[in-house]
Every structure is written in structure tokens, then in C-alpha cells.
Write an enzyme that holds these catalytic residues in place. Structure first.
Site: not given
Length: 350
Positions: A201, A294, A324
Site C-alpha cells: 500500500s 481493492d 486490499h
């Protein structure tokens, strides 16, 4: 002393919660499906049934925005729940690194207790959390198993967080950390010619930026491992709309993370903010691991495509059943285990 905050009681409560979650996700598939309800199918993808059950039983309310402090507590508490258990043969130690403003950050080294090679390959790892949350603790188990299964040393970076330390401070910390490891490889027992950068991320954003900015260094990265990377803050792709709510990371939360991290006058097409706008020619080979459910799915795919167009050896895999957070699910969720093995296989090739 407040009993509810006693460390031993908190540890027991965590163990109990982890055991409950583990038992639930390992129920027979027909029972899981009955609990979950009808399959969730979006854009031709079907959400993993175990993940659907976890979302239904433990997921946050839709479009919920917690405070900075609460967000940090939640990620630290939830990060290990579906991750692996402590690895008995991986040990860690901390190294301080002086950074700008008179501050110091921590670099945590993970390696096998019986390692004899003092010249190992190494992954410099940046945790996720939207540049606002996440920590050495939230990704501790991930790093343990990256070191164990990747047959390498992992050096996790506790870079400073927004909003207290907005852009460019976290990026500068990441660059300083990677260069410190590369220039002091003997101190860390690693081989400066076999370094990788990686993260999930926001950590994937930072790893991509570091890979670009250090490609001409004496010791550049040899691999970039990008898990569900956040690489473009200039726009919202279609996946933001498709998976706007209900899959752990939500569109409103992404917007909130960005507000905390960058100032109004920051150029969102600056490669230090959005590495998709950077010069990709000559950067390290990339392994890009993307979740199907996601909001960041499409920009991860777009970044992999741009890497390929620039002549970079790139491996893109979309795990269509995963949301995610799946890098933190490799202890219990089968498709997340597959993805984790794909990542560590790449590290074993350093």
C-alpha cells in the site's frame, strides 16, 4: 494501573481473538457460505468466502472514518489477526538512524537465528497504513516470514507518519534508510549488491519511489516487491468506484489518508508523490501483487504496464478473490498464502 490496559491481559485477549478468527475461517466451505450469504461478484471476480465472512462478522461500518489515533490502534491490533504466528527461528534487533529535524527512526532487522552467512541478500521493507498508520508492530509477523521463507535478511523501516510528518518527510526517511543500509551493509550483515525494496500500500508507494530515486546509486535495488501499491494520487481509477465500500479499504478512507499526507499545494503528479509519473527506465525488476477487490487495483495494474513499457522486467499477478489487506492474511487465507509464496520466491532469487 488500569487493568484493561495491562500488557498481559491485552496479550491474552489478542490470542483469544486470533483463535476465534482462525476457527471461523477454517470452518467447512458450505458452512462459511451459509454464514456469508450469496457470493459477492464484481467485475467478473468472486470475493473469497472466508474473507466475506470476516467482513460480515468483524468488518467496520461502511464509510467509517476514525481519528488518526484510533486508526493507528486499529491497524496495529488487526494486522496480526490473520497473519502467521511467531516464527521461533527468526530473531530481530533494532538499529537507530538519525534523520532530519534531530529525530531518530528505527530500523528493525530480521534474520534466522542460525544464519551463518554474514553476507545475506536483504529486503528493505516499508509497512502500509496510508502514510498515517501502520508500524513495526502491525507488520512484524509479515517481516518474520519474509525473512524465513525468502531466505534473506529483512530490515523494516519505522518511517515517520502524517499528519505530524507529512510529505516529503516519510519519503526522505525511506531514502535515508535504504541508503544507510546500502552504505553500511557490513553493519547489517548483508550484501549491498543484493538489496531489494518492498512494501504494501503506502509502503509500496515508498518502495517504488525509493527504487526510482536510487537507481543510479552505487548500490541500487535489484528488486522491487510492490504489494497492493498506491502509486497515483492524481486521480481515482475505476476500481475506486467498483470497490468504494465494504472491502476493508474504502474510497473515503483513501481520500482521508491523502488529505493527511499531502498539502493542498503539493503537486500530485510529482514522482515523489505518485511514482507512476516517474522515470521508470532502468529501475529494478518488479514483482507487483494486486488484490482484485481493492480500490487500488487498477493503478497497480497501470504501474506494472508502465514498467513493462519502459523495458523493466515485471511480474504482475492479480489475486482476484482478495481485498486490499491480503498481505496480512497469509497465515489463514489460502489465496493470500499463494501470494505470499510468490513474494518470497522472488526474494529467494536475489
Amino acid at each position: 494501573m488500569k487493568i484493561k490496559n495491562h500488557p498481559k491481559l491485552k496479550k491474552l485477549a489478542f490470542k483469544a481473538q486470533k483463535a476465534i478468527v482462525k476457527r471461523i475461517v477454517h470452518l467447512p466451505k458450505p458452512i462459511l457460505r451459509k454464514i456469508a450469504g450469496d457470493p459477492i461478484v464484481i467485475d467478473g471476480q468472486t470475493l473469497d468466502v472466508s474473507v466475506q465472512v470476516i467482513l460480515k462478522l468483524f468488518g467496520p461500518p461502511p464509510n467509517h472514518l476514525a481519528s488518526v489515533a484510533s486508526t493507528r490502534r486499529q491497524i496495529d491490533a488487526q494486522g496480526p489477526l490473520l497473519a502467521q504466528s511467531n516464527h521461533k527461528d527468526i530473531i530481530s534487533d533494532d538499529f537507530p538512524l538519525d534523520v532530519s529535524g534531530g529525530d531518530s527512526i528505527t530500523l528493525r532487522r530480521y534474520r534466522h537465528r542460525k544464519v551463518k552467512d554474514n553476507n545475506q541478500s536483504a529486503l528493505v521493507f516499508f509497512h502500509g497504513g496510508g502514510y498515517v498508520a501502520g508500524s513495526l508492530e502491525s507488520h512484524d509477523l509479515v517481516c518474520q516470514y519474509l525473512a524465513a521463507d525468502g531466505n534473506c535478511t529483512v530490515i523494516a523501516v519505522d518511517y515517520r507518519l502524517a499528519p505530524e510528518h507529512a510529505f516529503p518527510t516519510p519519503v526522505n526517511d525511506g531514502l535515508a534508510a535504504f541508503r544507510h543500509v546500502a552504505n553500511n551493509a557490513d553493519k547489517f550483515g548483508v550484501d549491498a549488491t543484493r538489496l531489494a525494496v518492498g512494501g504494501d500500500s503506502a509502503g509500496g508507494n515508498l518502495a517504488a519511489v525509493v527504487a526510482q530515486q536510487t537507481k543510479d546509486d552505487t548500490y541500487p535495488p535489484k528488486l522491487q516487491l510492490l504489494w497492493v501499491p498506491w502509486v497515483d494520487m492524481s486521480r481515482e481509477y475505476e476500481s475506486y468506484e467498483l470497490f468504494a465500500t465494504g472491502f476493508f479499504l474504502e474510497r473515503v478512507k483513501m481520500r482521508w489518508f491523502q488529505e493527511q499526507y499531502i498539502n493542498d499545494d503539493t503537486d500530485t503528479t510529482d514522482p515523489m508523490v505518485s511514482p507512476i509519473f516517474g522515470d521508470l527506465e532502468g529501475v529494478a525488476p518488479a514483482v507487483v501483487l494486486v488484490g482484485g477487490f481493492d480500490p487500488l487495483r487498477d493503478e497497480g495494474v497501470a504501474y506494472a504496464n508502465k514498467l513493462e513499457e519502459a523495458g523493466v522486467d515485471t511480474q504482475l499477478t492479480i489475486y482476484e478473490t482478495m481485498p486490499h489487506l491480503f498481505p496480512l492474511f497469509a497465515g489463514e487465507i489460502e489465496d493470500a498464502k499463494v501470494a505470499f509464496n510468490d513474494a518470497t520466491q522472488a526474494l529467494r532469487g536475489l
